[in-house]
Scaffold this active site. Structure first.
Site, short mmCIF file in Angstrom:
data_model
loop_
_atom_site.label_atom_id
_atom_site.label_comp_id
_atom_site.label_asym_id
_atom_site.label_seq_id
_atom_site.Cartn_x
_atom_site.Cartn_y
_atom_site.Cartn_z
N SER A 140 32.16 43.51 46.28
CA SER A 140 32.97 43.09 45.40
C SER A 140 34.65 43.15 46.05
O SER A 140 34.98 44.42 46.26
CB SER A 140 33.22 43.66 43.67
OG SER A 140 34.18 43.09 43.22
N LYS A 153 31.77 39.01 46.75
CA LYS A 153 32.38 38.23 45.29
C LYS A 153 34.02 38.74 45.34
O LYS A 153 34.51 39.48 45.84
CB LYS A 153 32.01 39.40 44.08
CG LYS A 153 32.81 39.02 42.90
CD LYS A 153 31.86 39.71 41.87
CE LYS A 153 32.63 40.76 40.95
NZ LYS A 153 32.18 41.21 39.81
N LYS A 182 37.58 38.47 43.74
CA LYS A 182 38.49 38.81 42.29
C LYS A 182 39.38 37.49 42.20
O LYS A 182 39.93 37.47 43.38
CB LYS A 182 39.00 39.96 41.99
CG LYS A 182 37.95 41.19 41.76
CD LYS A 182 37.18 41.24 40.62
CE LYS A 182 36.44 42.21 40.39
NZ LYS A 182 35.84 42.36 39.04
N ASP A 228 35.17 36.29 40.31
CA ASP A 228 35.01 36.87 39.11
C ASP A 228 36.67 37.26 38.62
O ASP A 228 37.52 37.41 39.30
CB ASP A 228 34.48 38.48 39.30
CG ASP A 228 34.23 39.07 37.90
OD1 ASP A 228 34.91 38.52 37.12
OD2 ASP A 228 34.09 40.29 38.05
N GLU A 260 32.21 34.14 37.43
CA GLU A 260 32.16 35.04 36.43
C GLU A 260 33.26 35.32 35.52
O GLU A 260 34.44 35.19 35.86
CB GLU A 260 31.88 36.35 37.25
CG GLU A 260 31.54 37.44 36.58
CD GLU A 260 31.21 38.86 37.32
OE1 GLU A 260 31.29 38.85 38.57
OE2 GLU A 260 31.12 40.06 36.69
N ASP A 317 29.99 38.49 32.08
CA ASP A 317 29.94 39.97 32.27
C ASP A 317 30.53 40.59 30.98
O ASP A 317 29.85 40.89 30.01
CB ASP A 317 30.96 40.23 33.37
CG ASP A 317 31.23 41.75 33.59
OD1 ASP A 317 30.80 42.42 32.66
OD2 ASP A 317 31.85 42.20 34.51
N LYS A 370 25.17 45.01 33.31
CA LYS A 370 25.81 46.34 33.48
C LYS A 370 25.44 47.37 32.65
O LYS A 370 25.55 47.08 31.36
CB LYS A 370 27.30 46.46 33.44
CG LYS A 370 28.06 45.62 34.64
CD LYS A 370 29.55 45.76 34.53
CE LYS A 370 30.19 45.03 35.71
NZ LYS A 370 31.68 44.70 35.25
N GLY A 421 28.60 46.03 38.84
CA GLY A 421 29.01 47.63 39.03
C GLY A 421 30.29 47.89 38.40
O GLY A 421 31.10 47.05 38.14
#
Ligand code: OSB
Ligand code: MG
Length: 369
Positions: free
Chosen positions: A135, A161, A163, A188, A213, A238, A262, A290
């Site tokens: 990530s 991934k 952000k 995400d 996400e 998420d 998660k 995570g």
């Protein structure tokens, strides 16, 4: 279970590199480690709440309070047969899912250690290696982001991934995609957008993303459903997914096509299991998210990600991606390109290192019946 002692420690560890999401840039991680003791055997857990209530409403200090005033006294007051019974009894207290999960995880580690088997075996996991992923936070500039992605790919990661947030989305994806046309890529937003931003979000479709996400706020299942109808990319939730019920609502409404699990966010392994099984029966893939856990929490995640419906690469990276001095021996490392081997010793299968823990400890408390 006859629990003789429970301990909690509040720790702070510096990151190797700052981590920036749509809500903050952080240089270190504050978290709680739990320990439960029976017959001299110790089970370890981690509470993934963060210092500030930005990702979720929970905080480390709030979780500490709920654990010491409610959950730990409940364990000593009532005869608790096992982790699932703990989870069922803890439901009388509303919310505080990360606090509950941090204790339930320790009970699962304890049970597996008592049986002398790896936790994945107790969970009914089906693989010895899981798909890793990294990530990648928001950086100061796009060239720095591309360099960072290059570094991760060089280390052997295959799924990245990014952000995103308004102003750091289409151009960031375009730059990474242009340089790496074939990598597995996903994004995400941590809830940073609103339905009014949907034209921007639709511009992400051409980048062939595995998933997008949590574009909208956690409670906003309805607008996610509207967006999913208009996007080719699969949405994944998420922050919105807190229980089996919210999972079922999201899937029945068409708010997403993929679920991020998660264990801390959903209140522990028992609820995680219900969500996993429901998604499996519904043909909806899940993957393991995570929370920049220490090696203790991440080892737990490795075992969870061995369940059969974890079908997409996970936010599970090597120890060194997060911390210079991770708390465990041996460190978690990639076992091959894009893979991590799940430890096969009893319980979580990694050894927490006492002096590294005490060096990072801000406060500690022990509880007895
Ligand atoms: O949204 O997945 C998230 C870290 C902190 C809070 C929220 C998130 C994350 C991550 C980290 O993306 C993933 C990891 O632990 O590798
Ligand atoms: Mg997320």
């Amino acid at each position: 279970m006859t629990i003789e002692r429970i301990e909690m420690a509040l720790l702070k560890l510096p990151y190797v590199h700052f981590f920036e999401t749509s809500f903050s840039r952080d240089y270190d991680r504050t978290f709680i480690i739990t320990r439960v003791f029976e017959d001299g055997i110790c089970g370890f857990g981690e509470v993934v709440a963060e210092a500030a209530p930005l990702y979720s409403g929970e905080t480390t200090e709030g979780a500490w309070h709920v654990l010491r005033s409610y959950l730990i006294p409940m364990v000593f007051r009532e005869k608790i047969g096992g982790p699932e019974e703990f989870a069922a009894k803890a439901k009388r207290f509303r919310g505080n899912l990360m606090a509950k999960a941090g204790l339930e995880l320790a009970f699962w580690d304890l049970e597996a250690k008592k049986a002398g088997i790896p936790l994945k075996k107790l969970y009914g996991g089906v693989r010895d290696e899981i798909e890793a992923g990294v990530s990648c936070g928001i950086e100061n500039s796009i060239p720095e982001l591309v360099d960072r992605v290059a570094g991760f790919l060089g280390e052997g990661y295959r799924r990245v991934k990014l952000k995103i947030k308004p102003g750091w989305d289409v151009a960031a994806c375009a730059a990474v995609r242009e340089k790496y046309p074939d990598i597995l890529l996903q994004v995400d937003a941590n809830g940073a957008y609103r339905l009014a931003d949907k034209e921007t979000l639709k511009k992400l479709d051409p980048f062939n993303l595995l998933l997008v996400e949590q574009p909208f706020a956690p409670y906003d299942l309805w607008d996610h459903a509207k967006l999913q109808k208009e996007m080719k990319s699969a949405l994944c939730l998420d922050e919105s997914i807190l229980s089996l019920d919210t999972t079922r609502a999201a899937l029945e409404m068409g708010s997403c096509r993929i679920i991020n699990i998660k264990v801390g966010r959903v209140g522990g392994p028992s609820e995680m299991r219900k969500i996993h099984d429901y998604c499996q029966a519904s043909g909806v893939p899940v993957w393991c998210g995570g929370m920049l856990e220490s090696g203790i929490g991440r080892a737990h995640n490795l075992h969870i990600a061995t369940l059969p419906n974890f079908k997409l690469p996970n936010d599970l990276s090597a120890s060194r991606r997060y911390y210079r001095e991770d708390l465990i021996d041996p460190f978690i490392e990639l076992s091959g390109p894009g893979k991590i081997r799940v430890p096969d010793g009893p319980g979580i299968g990694v050894n927490p290192v006492e002096d590294r823990i005490s060096k990072a400890t801000l406060k500690h408390e022990a509880f007895k019946p």
